[in-house]
Design an enzyme around this catalytic site. Sequence first.
Site, PDB file in Angstrom:
ATOM      1  CD  GLU A  70      -3.821  -6.121   2.642  1.00  8.73           C
ATOM      2  OE1 GLU A  70      -4.654  -5.398   3.225  1.00  8.73           O
ATOM      3  OE2 GLU A  70      -2.600  -5.942   2.705  1.00  8.73           O
ATOM      4  CD  GLU A  85      -3.152  -1.053   2.049  1.00 11.33           C
ATOM      5  OE1 GLU A  85      -2.992  -0.410   3.100  1.00 11.33           O
ATOM      6  OE2 GLU A  85      -4.215  -1.641   1.778  1.00 11.33           O
TER       7      GLU A  85
HETATM    8  C1  BG6 Z   1      -4.379  -2.821   4.769  1.00  3.22           C
HETATM    9  C2  BG6 Z   1      -3.020  -3.238   5.239  1.00  3.22           C
HETATM   10  O1  BG6 Z   1      -4.414  -1.447   4.872  1.00  3.22           O
HETATM   11  O2  BG6 Z   1      -5.498  -3.168   5.503  1.00  3.22           O
HETATM   12  C3  BG6 Z   1      -3.011  -4.306   6.312  1.00  3.22           C
HETATM   13  O3  BG6 Z   1      -2.193  -3.631   4.169  1.00  3.22           O
HETATM   14  C4  BG6 Z   1      -4.160  -4.060   7.269  1.00  3.22           C
HETATM   15  O4  BG6 Z   1      -1.760  -4.302   6.935  1.00  3.22           O
HETATM   16  C5  BG6 Z   1      -5.456  -4.178   6.481  1.00  3.22           C
HETATM   17  O5  BG6 Z   1      -4.165  -4.899   8.358  1.00  3.22           O
HETATM   18  C6  BG6 Z   1      -6.702  -4.039   7.331  1.00  3.22           C
HETATM   19  O6  BG6 Z   1      -6.622  -2.902   8.116  1.00  3.22           O
HETATM   20  P1  BG6 Z   1      -6.779  -2.948   9.697  1.00  3.22           P
HETATM   21  O7  BG6 Z   1      -6.447  -1.609  10.135  1.00  3.22           O
HETATM   22  O8  BG6 Z   1      -8.183  -3.328   9.939  1.00  3.22           O
HETATM   23  O9  BG6 Z   1      -5.813  -3.972  10.184  1.00  3.22           O
END
Ligand code: BG6
Length: 484
Positions: free
Chosen positions: A382, A175
């Site tokens: 993701e 990201e």
């Molecule tokens: C993304 C990141 O922004 O979202 C992860 O690459 C992160 O590292 C994921 O964990 C979810 O966000 P959060 O803040 O709910 O963990």
Amino acid sequence: MGFRKDFLWGGAVAAHQLEGGWDQGGKGPSIADVMTAGGNGIPRRITDGVLPGENYPNHEAIDFYHHYKEDIALFAEMGFKAFRTSIAWSRIYPNGDDAVPNEEGLKFYDDMFDTMHKYGIEPVITLQHFEMPYHLAKQYNGFMDKRCIDFFVTFAKTCFERYKGKVKYWMTFNEINNQAACETAHHMLQEGAVLTTDDNPDNQFMMYQSGINELIASAKAVQIGHAIDANNMIGCMIGFVPVYPATCNPKDMMEYTAANHRKYWFADVQCTGIIPGYLEKYWERKGYKIDLTDEEREEIRKGKVDYAGFSYYMSMTTAWREGNDEYDFNEQANEARHVVSDVVKNPYLKCSDWGWPIDPLGLRYSLNWFTDRYHLPMMIVENGLGAYDKKEADGSVNDDYRIAYLRNHIEAMREAVNEDGVDLLGYQMWAPIDIVSASTGEMDKRYGFIYVNKNNAGEGDLSRSKKKSFDWYKHVIETNGEEL
Ligand code: BG6
């Protein structure tokens, strides 16, 4: 019709969010190790080094460092074809500028990749996922210093050489674009190891300079990775939150265009090798003298990525506002710096418990956006739902809301493949096992198919158990996404 036969179904995590063992096996402290636990709506603090009496949730996380064999066995039981994680830079180079790598750290990942291959699981590896060695932040102010380009390239080269034949799919920076829209101390530290404060008026300039340095580092790593192994597929990793214009007012459309520029210039550079004209003009208007030589531009041109990796959780909506230069709008309003937000609520969408708009169709739109703009293969690296889970008296977790979220998103992704013909390599759900949240440091913001017995207060024995969604995802993989 349907997903390719070798579709990479799997799940994604990041080293700092699950490994723990923060000072074991020769590992040095990373920037994640100086972030305290926040909460839902409560920001994490950044401390000046690791201080006694503070609560640092990443120090132990879920102790994957000692549990990875049993955890990977559970992923294999679900039929994973791929597993995305990162290599903690400070396990390999504890300070970041060390002369030689730490053999114990290298060996740890050798063993982890061997375990994955034992089950036919393909590693998908991020080199920098919010976890630069803290020493680089403290000593160099991270990517504000050009020497960090070389440190990153050395780290990348060490990994490409060591894991040749074991790892084919790579990503350089996780990201990388998050800092672009937020420019907060938290994001500046996470993405580029730059130490600053939320109200520093220089944040935007520093974001552009450190961002350019990261892009040079990424492009150099891509070239070295190809030279070491021509089979390597090296991607970018963009935090993608598609922008919608609030209305069909042409001014909203121009605001939408500006928001895309502001948020995704990193993707434009990594996927096309070109510094876009809109960016040069913006620097000119702002009087930003960005240190970027002709040789570095050439490196960027030669270091284009092989595929577009991106995360997808939500979409956002923007509106033009009277009396503001659209480029000065920000995703996050910052009163101290007189920065106005252009983000408005989308009345068509509901939000998660953490206020993230849920928008499955936005994933289909995103796959089309990337295809129309770059014409590259893609990987969703993701996608998932952070939620409060309830463990019943019999130990079960009936996470139907998680199943519904994932089902709707996978359906939208299937339509993009079947109807729109997008070239999709795989889908890495975030995160197959409960881990520490990156934004809040919470344990109770849970994403997993596997429940980990640990809460925000750090209580629990770290035991693992399957949630209802475990068998559901197993079936999705078994049927190659036919039956959701
Ligand atoms: C993304 C990141 O922004 O979202 C992860 O690459 C992160 O590292 C994921 O964990 C979810 O966000 P959060 O803040 O709910 O963990």
